[in-house]
Design a protein around this motif. Structure first.
Motif, PDB file in Angstrom:
ATOM      1  N   PHE A   1       9.205  52.372  32.869  1.00  0.00           N
ATOM      2  CA  PHE A   1       9.165  53.156  31.634  1.00  0.00           C
ATOM      3  C   PHE A   1       7.764  53.762  31.535  1.00  0.00           C
ATOM      4  CE2 PHE A   1      10.701  52.954  26.940  1.00  0.00           C
ATOM      5  CZ  PHE A   1      10.089  54.175  26.661  1.00  0.00           C
ATOM      6  N   THR A   2       7.594  54.955  32.115  1.00  0.00           N
ATOM      7  CA  THR A   2       6.286  55.608  32.160  1.00  0.00           C
ATOM      8  C   THR A   2       6.123  56.532  30.956  1.00  0.00           C
ATOM      9  OG1 THR A   2       7.276  57.263  33.625  1.00  0.00           O
ATOM     10  CG2 THR A   2       6.044  55.481  34.653  1.00  0.00           C
ATOM     11  N   TYR A   3       5.019  56.355  30.251  1.00  0.00           N
ATOM     12  CA  TYR A   3       4.831  57.095  28.999  1.00  0.00           C
ATOM     13  C   TYR A   3       3.341  57.256  28.705  1.00  0.00           C
ATOM     14  CZ  TYR A   3       4.637  57.941  23.940  1.00  0.00           C
ATOM     15  OH  TYR A   3       4.360  58.444  22.698  1.00  0.00           O
ATOM     16  N   GLY A   4       2.984  58.382  28.104  1.00  0.00           N
ATOM     17  CA  GLY A   4       1.626  58.562  27.600  1.00  0.00           C
ATOM     18  C   GLY A   4       0.635  59.048  28.634  1.00  0.00           C
ATOM     19  N   ASN A   5      -0.567  58.518  28.581  1.00  0.00           N
ATOM     20  CA  ASN A   5      -1.675  58.931  29.436  1.00  0.00           C
ATOM     21  C   ASN A   5      -1.240  59.068  30.896  1.00  0.00           C
ATOM     22  OD1 ASN A   5      -3.980  58.448  31.301  1.00  0.00           O
ATOM     23  ND2 ASN A   5      -5.149  58.378  29.394  1.00  0.00           N
ATOM     24  N   PRO A   6      -1.287  60.302  31.448  1.00  0.00           N
ATOM     25  CA  PRO A   6      -0.768  60.528  32.809  1.00  0.00           C
ATOM     26  C   PRO A   6      -1.429  59.659  33.876  1.00  0.00           C
ATOM     27  CG  PRO A   6      -1.123  62.609  31.690  1.00  0.00           C
ATOM     28  CD  PRO A   6      -1.743  61.560  30.820  1.00  0.00           C
ATOM     29  N   ALA A   7      -2.762  59.555  33.807  1.00  0.00           N
ATOM     30  CA  ALA A   7      -3.469  58.787  34.830  1.00  0.00           C
ATOM     31  C   ALA A   7      -3.112  57.305  34.756  1.00  0.00           C
ATOM     32  CB  ALA A   7      -4.979  58.972  34.672  1.00  0.00           C
ATOM     33  N   MET A   8      -3.078  56.743  33.533  1.00  0.00           N
ATOM     34  CA  MET A   8      -2.799  55.323  33.375  1.00  0.00           C
ATOM     35  C   MET A   8      -1.359  54.984  33.697  1.00  0.00           C
ATOM     36  SD  MET A   8      -5.555  53.785  32.811  1.00  0.00           S
ATOM     37  CE  MET A   8      -4.777  52.200  32.552  1.00  0.00           C
ATOM     38  N   ARG A   9      -0.425  55.832  33.264  1.00  0.00           N
ATOM     39  CA  ARG A   9       0.987  55.514  33.534  1.00  0.00           C
ATOM     40  C   ARG A   9       1.278  55.593  35.029  1.00  0.00           C
ATOM     41  NH1 ARG A   9       3.318  61.011  30.739  1.00  0.00           N
ATOM     42  NH2 ARG A   9       3.595  62.287  32.622  1.00  0.00           N
ATOM     43  N   LYS A  10       0.620  56.538  35.719  1.00  0.00           N
ATOM     44  CA  LYS A  10       0.823  56.639  37.167  1.00  0.00           C
ATOM     45  C   LYS A  10       0.234  55.422  37.883  1.00  0.00           C
ATOM     46  CE  LYS A  10      -0.016  59.659  41.134  1.00  0.00           C
ATOM     47  NZ  LYS A  10      -0.621  60.933  41.605  1.00  0.00           N
ATOM     48  N   ALA A  11      -0.969  55.046  37.485  1.00  0.00           N
ATOM     49  CA  ALA A  11      -1.623  53.896  38.112  1.00  0.00           C
ATOM     50  C   ALA A  11      -0.830  52.614  37.892  1.00  0.00           C
ATOM     51  CB  ALA A  11      -3.040  53.740  37.568  1.00  0.00           C
ATOM     52  N   ARG A  12      -0.353  52.415  36.671  1.00  0.00           N
ATOM     53  CA  ARG A  12       0.368  51.176  36.373  1.00  0.00           C
ATOM     54  C   ARG A  12       1.786  51.184  36.921  1.00  0.00           C
ATOM     55  NH1 ARG A  12      -2.709  49.820  30.622  1.00  0.00           N
ATOM     56  NH2 ARG A  12      -4.109  48.314  31.616  1.00  0.00           N
TER      57      ARG A  12
END
Length: 616
Positions: A496-507
């Motif tokens: 469930f990727t949401y919000g800050n692009p860099a953080m959601r991609k990393a996580r």
């Protein structure tokens, strides 16, 4: 460039003192702890500094010797690093083993190791060594049921004063593994005396006693333990054999050590250099008549402890660096193990790759041309000294406690290795120690269950447990694969990727790798514009696990997503990728089941989920 120009050049770059370096480093650390940030602690507790300079060599005593001189830290050889390229075969059928050996010799190996468990008679032994010239190609005999009979049969067939090779006679190693001797300690020492006298008179080129130091490495022991315990085992032989009237000059040429070489590249180089230095120090106490009696003959092999079943081609990379460490460290002979031996009987391809790795290092990388290429390296010389000192201290402790046999009897050696194994297992479980393809960067589509074959293992009754570091993770992965093979569903993980692009991609990448280790089916997403869209997509995918992938700041508002998911699909596990400490309690109240992050014990977590989903 003229002398004047050189002088000007050096004036432009004045020397920098260690104090100046330290001052600059502390400045750049901006208050961070120097030791925690920059000093590397090995599993033994050795503190390796972030850099070394010429001044760090000033107190090292071993630097005064040349190659070929005692204490042999710089190699047994004076001018050329021509180690013996060896290839071992576990094939127990004499005729099949002979064919494998002849093919390997034809393709460039310098010696072979052969299994003699089925060669009790001279006829069987003839089949095993047929067409092998023992004066040109050393043959190393393993797994014999009676080494005295084997040597006698060998002499009756073809072995003479020009023959070369070894016998894997090691009653102390057997005692370590099984807490019993081949027969009894006294009779085994008498047998050793007999083997030495026979070999001295008839086959001086065949070494008859082998100290199996590889047993320690393959049980997870540390480098310091491997050296200290091997030295103690070797010293036990020297003490017992000299008590029987033999001289160190008679024993030393007929004794060898087998040591495993692992992936800690520079430490392994230093280990071999330190080992020769310490054994020279021990043999010196037995008053040899010749300095050459203080030499150590070391046969090396690739460590089995760090080899994996999944992504097995990574094993080729591991064995390559191990062979390189061995060559630079001055090994006397080396066996690169086939990359696939962890899960099947090696075949032509894996044997070919194994021998060519060594041959390329020797002939094409020219490592044979330079003796002790690591000499003078500030780093390696200091590692050599640190390892030697720590191993010697442990060796002395064992001797003060009664010697090798006494420390096997009282369990000290087993207990010390177990302590290191527990540290190793924790580091692997938490991914502090990484195995590419196993606990990091897995190929989730890889299947190995149908490729597995029974492989030779040390008996389950062994007191010194031989195991591989990756095997706990492999067990989880194999259970999932078997679950799939039986027709059951593999857990799906929805990101469930949401919000800050860099953080959601990393996580999302972290979560994908986390559950990919168990080969769960990961459903990735490019990101949802709003929480409602993400919730709907997640529920419609019907996954067993939903992982929130966003920034810590945005997890607070994702709590409502957890509530909705738990209301509609209560059995679905909701996990947060990260460790948002300030809002963990709130997210748990909203329905979040778990949190995964870099400090999570991956092994325990995946084991828990396998159990939850009925995967055994």
């Amino acid at each position: 460039m003229s002398k004047q120009d050189k002088k000007k050049l050096f004036e432009e770059f004045p020397p920098v003192s260690t104090a100046q370096w330290e001052e600059k480093i502390i400045q750049d650390l901006k208050g961070a702890d120097y030791d925690k940030k920059l000093v590397w602690k090995t599993i033994d507790g050795l503190k390796v500094q972030p850099y070394y300079r010429s001044e760090h060599l000033e107190k090292l005593k071993h630097l005064s010797s040349l190659p070929g001189e005692a204490p042999y830290v710089r190699s047994n050889n004076e001018k050329i690093n021509d180690w013996e390229v060896r290839q071992d075969f576990e094939e127990s059928d004499p005729e099949k083993a002979n064919k494998l050996a002849l093919k390997a010799i034809e393709k460039g190996v310098g010696s072979v190791g052969l299994n003699t468990e089925n060669t009790g008679s001279t006829e069987e032994l003839k089949k095993l060594i047929e067409n092998i010239d023992l004066s040109k190609t050393p043959v190393h005999f393993t797994h014999a049921k009676n080494y005295k009979v084997l040597l006698e049969n060998l002499i009756s067939i073809k072995a003479d004063k020009n023959s070369k090779g070894s016998l894997n006679f090691d009653p102390l190693g057997y005692y370590l593994l099984y807490n019993k001797f081949y027969d009894s300690f006294d009779s085994n020492i008498e047998e050793a005396v007999n083997l030495i006298k026979t070999a001295t008179n008839k086959t001086p080129g065949i070494q008859v006693i082998n100290i199996s130091g590889n047993n320690y490495n393959n049980a997870g022991a540390s480098i310091i333990q491997e050296l200290a315990f091997s030295l103690s085992q070797g010293n036990e032989y020297l003490a017992s054999l000299t008590d029987k009237g033999l001289k160190i000059d008679e024993i030393s040429p007929l004794l060898r050590f087998t040591i495993s070489v692992g992936s800690e590249y520079f430490l392994e180089i230093a280990k071999l250099r330190a080992f020769r230095m310490l054994w020279s120090k021990i043999t010196e106490q037995y008053k040899p008549s010749h300095e050459a009696s203080m030499k150590t003959y070391i046969h090396g092999e690739c460590s089995k402890w760090n080899k994996s079943i999944y992504d097995p081609y990574v094993n080729m990379l591991r064995t390559t660096t191990e062979a390189m460490s061995a060559a630079i460290g001055g090994i006397d002979s080396f066996n690169v193990t086939p990359f696939d031996e962890t899960y099947k009987k090696p075949e032509y391809f894996s044997y070919r790759i194994a021998r060519n790795q060594q041959i390329i290092l020797k002939e094409e990388a020219y490592l044979k041309n330079i003796v002790d290429p690591a000499a003078g390296s500030y780093y390696v010389e200091n590692l050599t000294d640190m390892i030697a000192e720590a191993a010697w201290n442990l060796f002395v402790k064992i001797e003060e406690q009664g010697g090798f046999i006494k420390n096997v009897e009282n369990g000290f050696i087993y207990d010390e290795i177990e302590k290191i194994c527990q540290k190793r297992d924790h580091d692997i479980a938490s991914r502090k120690q990484k195995f590419v393809g196993t606990n990091v960067y897995p190929d989730s589509d890889e299947k190995v269950l149908d490729k597995l074959e029974p492989v030779a293992k040390v008996s389950d009754i062994s007191k010194l447990k031989q195991y591989r570091g990756p095997q706990a993770f492999e067990a989880i992965r194999l259970a999932v694969e078997n679950h799939d093979k039986k027709g059951f569903n593999i857990p799906k993980v929805f990101l469930f990727t949401y919000g800050n692009p860099a953080m959601r991609k990393a996580r999302a990448g972290f979560a994908s790798g986390f559950f990919g280790v168990a080969a769960y089916k990961v459903i990735d997403n490019s990101g949802f514009d709003n929480i409602e869209a993400g919730v709907n997509a997640a529920i419609n995918a019907n996954p067993e696990i939903i992982v929130f992938c966003s920034s810590d700041e945005e997890y607070a508002e994702m709590g409502k997503a957890a509530k909705i998911i738990k209301e509609k699909v209560p059995k679905t596990k909701v996990i947060v990728a990260g460790n948002p400490t300030d809002i963990i309690d709130k997210l748990k109240n909203d329905g979040v089941d778990d949190f995964i992050h870099v400090r999570t014990n991956l092994l325990e977590t995946l084991s828990m989920y396998n159990e939850y989903f009925g995967i055994v």
